[in-house]
Write a protein that holds these residues in place. Structure first.
Motif, PDB file in Angstrom:
ATOM      1  N   THR A 167       0.827  -1.218   0.000  1.00 42.78           N
ATOM      2  CA  THR A 167       0.000   0.000   0.000  1.00 42.78           C
ATOM      3  C   THR A 167       0.860   1.266   0.000  1.00 42.78           C
ATOM      4  N   ASN A 168       2.126   1.136   0.369  1.00 41.55           N
ATOM      5  CA  ASN A 168       3.001   2.312   0.449  1.00 41.55           C
ATOM      6  C   ASN A 168       3.477   2.813  -0.914  1.00 41.55           C
ATOM      7  N   LYS A 169       3.299   1.995  -1.942  1.00 41.01           N
ATOM      8  CA  LYS A 169       4.000   2.269  -3.206  1.00 41.01           C
ATOM      9  C   LYS A 169       3.143   2.979  -4.256  1.00 41.01           C
ATOM     10  N   TYR A 170       3.681   4.050  -4.801  1.00 41.04           N
ATOM     11  CA  TYR A 170       3.074   4.692  -5.975  1.00 41.04           C
ATOM     12  C   TYR A 170       3.573   4.018  -7.245  1.00 41.04           C
ATOM     13  N   ALA A 171       2.664   3.697  -8.151  1.00 40.49           N
ATOM     14  CA  ALA A 171       3.099   2.989  -9.373  1.00 40.49           C
ATOM     15  C   ALA A 171       2.248   3.391 -10.574  1.00 40.49           C
TER      16      ALA A 171
ATOM     17  N   TYR B   6       1.890   1.356 -16.044  1.00 40.95           N
ATOM     18  CA  TYR B   6       1.769  -0.108 -16.139  1.00 40.95           C
ATOM     19  C   TYR B   6       3.148  -0.736 -16.009  1.00 40.95           C
ATOM     20  N   PRO B   7       3.230  -2.053 -15.755  1.00 38.16           N
ATOM     21  CA  PRO B   7       4.540  -2.689 -15.528  1.00 38.16           C
ATOM     22  C   PRO B   7       5.563  -2.304 -16.614  1.00 38.16           C
ATOM     23  N   ASN B   8       6.725  -1.904 -16.195  1.00 33.90           N
ATOM     24  CA  ASN B   8       7.835  -1.472 -17.051  1.00 33.90           C
ATOM     25  C   ASN B   8       7.570  -0.158 -17.790  1.00 33.90           C
ATOM     26  N   ARG B   9       6.457   0.479 -17.476  1.00 31.68           N
ATOM     27  CA  ARG B   9       6.145   1.802 -18.058  1.00 31.68           C
ATOM     28  C   ARG B   9       5.543   2.673 -16.960  1.00 31.68           C
ATOM     29  N   ARG B  10       6.277   2.828 -15.849  1.00 33.73           N
ATOM     30  CA  ARG B  10       5.755   3.565 -14.699  1.00 33.73           C
ATOM     31  C   ARG B  10       6.245   5.012 -14.693  1.00 33.73           C
ATOM     32  N   TYR B  11       5.493   5.844 -13.992  1.00 30.98           N
ATOM     33  CA  TYR B  11       5.881   7.238 -13.836  1.00 30.98           C
ATOM     34  C   TYR B  11       6.785   7.454 -12.632  1.00 30.98           C
TER      35      TYR B  11
ATOM     36  N   TYR C 142      -5.500 -10.620 -22.916  1.00 28.98           N
ATOM     37  CA  TYR C 142      -5.039  -9.473 -22.125  1.00 28.98           C
ATOM     38  C   TYR C 142      -5.918  -9.256 -20.901  1.00 28.98           C
ATOM     39  N   ALA C 143      -5.333  -8.612 -19.878  1.00 24.60           N
ATOM     40  CA  ALA C 143      -6.112  -8.230 -18.698  1.00 24.60           C
ATOM     41  C   ALA C 143      -5.604  -6.906 -18.159  1.00 24.60           C
ATOM     42  N   ASN C 144      -6.516  -6.101 -17.626  1.00 22.97           N
ATOM     43  CA  ASN C 144      -6.142  -4.933 -16.834  1.00 22.97           C
ATOM     44  C   ASN C 144      -6.647  -5.194 -15.425  1.00 22.97           C
ATOM     45  N   VAL C 145      -5.731  -5.251 -14.464  1.00 23.55           N
ATOM     46  CA  VAL C 145      -6.108  -5.614 -13.092  1.00 23.55           C
ATOM     47  C   VAL C 145      -6.176  -4.397 -12.169  1.00 23.55           C
ATOM     48  N   GLN C 146      -6.119  -3.202 -12.755  1.00 23.10           N
ATOM     49  CA  GLN C 146      -6.072  -1.983 -11.937  1.00 23.10           C
ATOM     50  C   GLN C 146      -7.415  -1.389 -11.514  1.00 23.10           C
ATOM     51  N   PRO C 147      -8.550  -1.720 -12.146  1.00 24.74           N
ATOM     52  CA  PRO C 147      -9.786  -1.031 -11.734  1.00 24.74           C
ATOM     53  C   PRO C 147     -10.044  -1.169 -10.227  1.00 24.74           C
TER      54      PRO C 147
ATOM     55  N   GLY D  24      -2.913   6.369  -9.167  1.00 20.83           N
ATOM     56  CA  GLY D  24      -2.042   5.242  -8.823  1.00 20.83           C
ATOM     57  C   GLY D  24      -2.820   3.970  -8.538  1.00 20.83           C
ATOM     58  N   PRO D  25      -2.331   2.844  -9.061  1.00 27.56           N
ATOM     59  CA  PRO D  25      -3.007   1.571  -8.809  1.00 27.56           C
ATOM     60  C   PRO D  25      -2.791   1.104  -7.362  1.00 27.56           C
ATOM     61  N   LEU D  26      -3.716   0.280  -6.875  1.00 29.93           N
ATOM     62  CA  LEU D  26      -3.624  -0.263  -5.514  1.00 29.93           C
ATOM     63  C   LEU D  26      -2.858  -1.578  -5.597  1.00 29.93           C
ATOM     64  N   GLU D  27      -1.541  -1.509  -5.528  1.00 32.88           N
ATOM     65  CA  GLU D  27      -0.744  -2.728  -5.760  1.00 32.88           C
ATOM     66  C   GLU D  27      -0.970  -3.787  -4.674  1.00 32.88           C
ATOM     67  N   HIS D  28      -1.335  -3.361  -3.471  1.00 32.69           N
ATOM     68  CA  HIS D  28      -1.650  -4.342  -2.411  1.00 32.69           C
ATOM     69  C   HIS D  28      -2.921  -5.123  -2.787  1.00 32.69           C
TER      70      HIS D  28
END
Ligand SMILES: *Cc1c(COP(=O)(O)O)cnc(C)c1O
Length: 402
Positions: free
Chosen positions: A41-45, A48-53, A79-84, A250-254
Motif C-alpha cells: 500500500t506504500n508504493k506509488y506505481a 503499467y509494468p515497465n512503463r511507470r511514472y 489481455y487483462a487490466n487488473v487496476q480497476p 495510482g493503482p492499488l498494488e496491495h
C-alpha cells in the motif's frame, strides 16, 4: 486508534454470527487479506509494468505482471487490466474504450436486474452515454428475439450483458450473434458470476465479448476490486489508457497482489468444487421455499429472487428488516414486473456464495429455507429463529480462519 479495531472486532463477530445471503458478498481468504493489508500500500506505481511514472517499481511490476498472467490463465483471455478499483470503474473504462461520449449502449432494464452503471439516472453512465434497454420476458428470462428486434431498431454502438440479479444462465453466443447481425460491440459485465465462469459452472464470455468486465470480490472470492479482459490488441491499449490516466491515478498494488492470489486460488480444483456447491445450495434452498408454497424464481446460478409480497404479504424492504432481526442478511430487490419502487420492492435477492465458503451444506441450505419461510410467515418467533441461526453459524468455519 482503538475505536476502529474495536469496530473491526464487532464486525467480525457480526459476520461470524450471521447467515449472509447477500448475493454479491463473499469471504476472502487469509492469504488474500494478508496481501491486501501488506506494505504494498506504500508504493506509488502510476502507469503499467515497465512503463511507470515513478522509480522503485521493480517488485510491484512483478506483482502486477503475475496478477495479469493469472487472470488471463483463469479466464482464457489474451489481455487483462487488473487496476480497476471497482467494477464500476471497470465499466466506465470499457465504455470509454469502445465509443466516444454520447455513444449508444443497449442494456437490460435496470429494474429487471441491471446494475447502476448500466445506465441509471443516478450514475455517470446515463450522463455520458445514451442508454436504451431490453426487458426480461414475463417468465423473468432473457428473450433473445426481443433483444434482436430492439437492437435492429436502436442500432447501438454496443450491447451489454451481465447483471446483478439474474438467476439464469446467459447465452453469450446468442448475444454475440445479435451483435454481429447489427454490427455493434459486445460487452459482458460478469461481476456476479465470475467465480462460476472461472470454475466452468457458467459459460465463459471471453471467446465472444469484445470486452469483459468484472469485480473480484463476489463469487470470485477475492479482494474488493475490478478487472477487465479482452482478446483485442487494439482494445487493450484503449482500456489501459481509460483506466490510467483517464479515470484513475495510482493503482492499488496491495489489492492487485490480493487479486493475483484470488486468481491462483480459483485455478485450483477445490474452487471448482466450491462453485458447484454454491449452485447446489442455492437450488436446494429455492426448491424448499417453492415446495412450502413461496413464490420464487428458479435458479441456475448462485442466486434466486423470492417474491415476499405475494408469498408473505410484506415488501422486500420489510422482509429484509425482519430477517435482520434474526441475523439473516439479504437485500431487498425488484422482481420482474415489480409494481413497487426500488426503495420498497416486492422481493428479496438471496445468494449462497458467501456461506458456502464457510461450509454451508445442502441440509443447511434447506434448513435456511425453512427458517426464512416460517419466520416471514409468522409461524415461529424471533427467539426460536435466532437460536436456530446461531446453532447453524457456530457449526461453520470462522471467517478469520478461512
Ligand atoms: C457489483 C456489480 C458492479 C459494480 O461493482 P462495484 O465494485 O461495487 O463498483 C458492476 N456490475 C454488476 C453487474 C455488478 O453486480
Amino acid at each position: 486508534m482503538k475505536e476502529i479495531f474495536e469496530l473491526i472486532d464487532k464486525e467480525c463477530d457480526r459476520q461470524n454470527e450471521g447467515i449472509e445471503l447477500i448475493a454479491s458478498e463473499n469471504y476472502a481468504s487469509k492469504m488474500v487479506r494478508k496481501a491486501c493489508g501488506s506494505i504494498l500500500t506504500n508504493k506509488y506505481a502510476e502507469g503499467y509494468p515497465n512503463r511507470r511514472y515513478y522509480g522503485g517499481c521493480k517488485y510491484v511490476d512483478l506483482v502486477e505482471e503475475l496478477a495479469i498472467k493469472k487472470a488471463c490463465e483463469l479466464f482464457g483471455s489474451k489481455y487483462a487490466n487488473v487496476q480497476p478499483h471497482s467494477g464500476s470503474q471497470a465499466n466506465a473504462a470499457a465504455y470509454r474504450a469502445l465509443m466516444p461520449a454520447g455513444g449508444k449502449i443497449l442494456s437490460l432494464v435496470l429494474n429487471d436486474g441491471g446494475h447502476l452503471t448500466h445506465g441509471s439516472p443516478v450514475s455517470f453512465s446515463s450522463h455520458l452515454y445514451d442508454f436504451v434497454h431490453y426487458p426480461l420476458s414475463s417468465d423473468g428470462k432473457l428473450d433473445y428475439e426481443v433483444i434482436l428486434e430492439i437492437a435492429k431498431k436502436e442500432k447501438p454502438n454496443a450491447i451489454l450483458a451481465g447483471y446483478s440479479a439474474y438467476p439464469y444462465i446467459i447465452d453469450f453466443k446468442k448475444f454475440k450473434e445479435i451483435c454481429d447481425e447489427v454490427g455493434c460491440y459486445f460487452i459482458v459485465d460478469m461481476a456476479h458470476i465470475a467465480g462460476l465462469v472461472a470454475s466452468g459452472k457458467h459459460p465463459n464470455p471471453v471467446p465472444y465479448a469484445d470486452i469483459v468486465t468484472s469485480t473480484t470480490h463476489k463469487t470470485l472470492r477475492g479482494p474488493r476490486g475490478g478487472l477487465i479482459l479482452t482478446n483485442s490488441d487494439e482494445l487493450i491499449k484503449k482500456i489501459n489508457s481509460a483506466i490510467f490516466p483517464y479515470y484513475q491515478g495510482g493503482p492499488l498494488e496491495h489489492i492487485i497482489a490480493g487479486k493475483a492470489i484470488c486468481f491462483d486460488e480459483a485455478l485450483k480444483d477445490d474452487f471448482k468444487e466450491y462453485a458447484g456447491k454454491i449452485i447446489e445450495n442455492t437450488k436446494a434452498c429455492r426448491d424448499v421455499l417453492a415446495k412450502l408454497g413461496a413464490l420464487t424464481s428458479d435458479t441456475e446460478n448462485h442466486l434466486f429472487l423470492l417474491n415476499t409480497l405475494d408469498s408473505y404479504g410484506i415488501t422486500g424492504k420489510d422482509a429484509q428488516n425482519k430477517l435482520e432481526e434474526i441475523d439473516i442478511t439479504a437485500n431487498k430487490n425488484m422482481i420482474p414486473g415489480d409494481k413497487l419502487s426500488p426503495k420498497e420492492t416486492s422481493g428479496l435477492r438471496i445468494g449462497f456464495a458467501a456461506i458456502t465458503t464457510r461450509g454451508c451444506t445442502k441440509q443447511d441450505a434447506e434448513k435456511i429455507a425453512l427458517i426464512i419461510h416460517e419466520y416471514l410467515a409468522n409461524k415461529i418467533d424471533a427467539v426460536t429463529a435466532k437460536k436456530q441461526v446461531k446453532e447453524m453459524t457456530s457449526s461453520w468455519q470462522k471467517i478469520e480462519e478461512l
